[in-house]
Design an enzyme around this catalytic site. Structure first.
Site, PDB file in Angstrom:
ATOM      1  N   TYR A 189     -14.797  -3.322   9.674  1.00  0.00           N
ATOM      2  CA  TYR A 189     -13.422  -3.231   8.977  1.00  0.00           C
ATOM      3  C   TYR A 189     -12.725  -2.915  10.344  1.00  0.00           C
ATOM      4  O   TYR A 189     -11.652  -3.592  10.685  1.00  0.00           O
ATOM      5  CB  TYR A 189     -13.238  -1.159   9.349  1.00  0.00           C
ATOM      6  CG  TYR A 189     -12.079  -0.542   9.013  1.00  0.00           C
ATOM      7  CD1 TYR A 189     -10.761  -0.687   7.840  1.00  0.00           C
ATOM      8  CD2 TYR A 189     -11.467   0.088  10.100  1.00  0.00           C
ATOM      9  CE1 TYR A 189     -10.437  -0.196   8.335  1.00  0.00           C
ATOM     10  CE2 TYR A 189     -10.858   0.673  10.133  1.00  0.00           C
ATOM     11  CZ  TYR A 189      -9.297   0.185   9.114  1.00  0.00           C
ATOM     12  OH  TYR A 189      -8.134   1.163   9.322  1.00  0.00           O
ATOM     13  N   GLY A 228       1.029  -0.980  -0.334  1.00  0.00           N
ATOM     14  CA  GLY A 228       0.083   0.469  -0.074  1.00  0.00           C
ATOM     15  C   GLY A 228       0.505   1.517  -0.281  1.00  0.00           C
ATOM     16  O   GLY A 228       0.463   2.096   1.087  1.00  0.00           O
ATOM     17  N   ASN A 266       0.672  -2.770   5.457  1.00  0.00           N
ATOM     18  CA  ASN A 266       0.115  -1.623   5.300  1.00  0.00           C
ATOM     19  C   ASN A 266      -1.237  -1.447   5.137  1.00  0.00           C
ATOM     20  O   ASN A 266      -2.594  -0.811   5.309  1.00  0.00           O
ATOM     21  CB  ASN A 266       0.637  -0.682   5.251  1.00  0.00           C
ATOM     22  CG  ASN A 266      -0.256   0.486   5.199  1.00  0.00           C
ATOM     23  OD1 ASN A 266      -0.215   1.282   5.858  1.00  0.00           O
ATOM     24  ND2 ASN A 266      -0.570   1.069   3.652  1.00  0.00           N
ATOM     25  N   ILE A 279      -6.149   9.514  11.055  1.00  0.00           N
ATOM     26  CA  ILE A 279      -5.234  10.065  10.673  1.00  0.00           C
ATOM     27  C   ILE A 279      -5.645  10.956   9.073  1.00  0.00           C
ATOM     28  O   ILE A 279      -6.651  10.646   8.762  1.00  0.00           O
ATOM     29  CB  ILE A 279      -4.270   8.741  10.266  1.00  0.00           C
ATOM     30  CG1 ILE A 279      -4.122   8.366  11.200  1.00  0.00           C
ATOM     31  CG2 ILE A 279      -3.051   9.155   9.472  1.00  0.00           C
ATOM     32  CD1 ILE A 279      -3.538   8.416  12.546  1.00  0.00           C
ATOM     33  N   ARG A 324      -0.211   5.991  -1.330  1.00  0.00           N
ATOM     34  CA  ARG A 324      -0.816   7.087  -0.821  1.00  0.00           C
ATOM     35  C   ARG A 324      -1.046   6.959   0.296  1.00  0.00           C
ATOM     36  O   ARG A 324      -0.347   5.694   1.336  1.00  0.00           O
ATOM     37  CB  ARG A 324      -2.322   7.102  -1.184  1.00  0.00           C
ATOM     38  CG  ARG A 324      -3.578   6.227  -0.972  1.00  0.00           C
ATOM     39  CD  ARG A 324      -4.277   6.819  -1.943  1.00  0.00           C
ATOM     40  NE  ARG A 324      -5.449   5.332  -1.363  1.00  0.00           N
ATOM     41  CZ  ARG A 324      -6.616   5.194  -1.532  1.00  0.00           C
ATOM     42  NH1 ARG A 324      -7.146   6.790  -1.883  1.00  0.00           N
ATOM     43  NH2 ARG A 324      -7.711   4.172  -0.998  1.00  0.00           N
TER      44      ARG A 324
END
Length: 248
Positions: free
Chosen positions: A156, A12, A91, A189, A15
């Site tokens: 999630y 990942g 990630n 974040i 970005r």
């Protein structure tokens, strides 16, 4: 430099947090296999710049985490380099496009999120472990959603909780090989994923955070640097909260 003479695999990287981990690891001397879904001119320019500025080797690996065949093909390419892998950063991850209560979340949504956030991670970890041999660091990207439970993030949060449980077990299994396995649980974040949340949701989160702000992707990347480096040689099976004092 904290990662000099070490080789890392990071997923990942195109970005957000993954991109910052790529930058911070390169700045600290690591050679990197940078995993992204597809090739773009922007990403090619980024890894070329980082490589030249930091005198490190960055090799891109292109595959979709949901495509088992593409992942295996990329790993075969990696193996041909005969490099020992010292660090794996799991990630890459996805979430629902919008917050949904459990009763409005389909089983298909659960399966899709688990496929990327959990099953693909463990498959990649099995591949990479064969190239770690002895000694190294595996870093999984969990979430405070897994630890605290966050309204509207059942799929999630559950996928990230599964990854946390995997972290604890794998740490016990790999300790005799001197391979450390830890996880980071980021809070809210400032990334595309974070900014894509509803305004009221963002406001509520920040009102319940000690720092009262969103975290920076670079701050999570520095936490990953700590876990990847020899600064954390006696840590394994841990989850580090990096959430700015966020509480429900």
């Amino acid at each position: 430099m904290l990662l000099e003479n070490k080789t890392a695999v990071i997923t990942g990287c195109n970005r957000g947090i993954g991109r910052e981990i790529l930058k911070v690891f390169a700045q600290n001397g690591a050679d990197i296999f940078a995993c992204v879904r597809r090739e773009t001119e922007e990403f090619s320019e980024l890894i070329k710049k980082l490589s030249e500025e930091n005198s490190v080797e960055i090799i891109p690996l292109y595959f979709d985490m949901r495509d088992a065949f593409a992942m295996k093909s990329a790993i075969m390419q990696l193996r041909k380099t005969r490099k020992k892998i010292d660090i794996l950063v799991n990630n890459a991850g996805i979430t629902s496009p919008e917050s949904r209560l459990f009763q409005m979340t389909t089983v298909e949504s659960f399966r899709e999120i688990f496929e990327v956030n959990f099953f693909a991670q463990i498959q990649l970890t099995q591949y990479i472990l064969k190239m770690m041999k002895s000694g190294g660091s595996i870093i999984n990207m969990s979430s405070i959603s897994a630890l605290d439970g966050i309204l509207g993030q059942s799929a999630y949060g559950a996928s990230k909780a599964a990854l946390a449980g995997f972290t604890f077990t794998l740490a016990q299994e790999l300790g005799h090989q001197n391979i450390r396995v830890n996880a980071i649980a980021p809070g809210f974040i400032d990334t595309d994923m974070g900014r894509g949340s509803e305004d009221n949701y963002i406001k509520n989160i920040l009102n319940n955070a000690a720092f009262g702000r969103m975290g920076k992707a670079e701050e999570i990347a520095k936490t990953a640097l700590f876990l990847a480096s020899d600064l954390s040689t006696f840590m394994t099976g841990e989850i580090i909260r990096a959430d700015g004092g966020q509480r429900q």
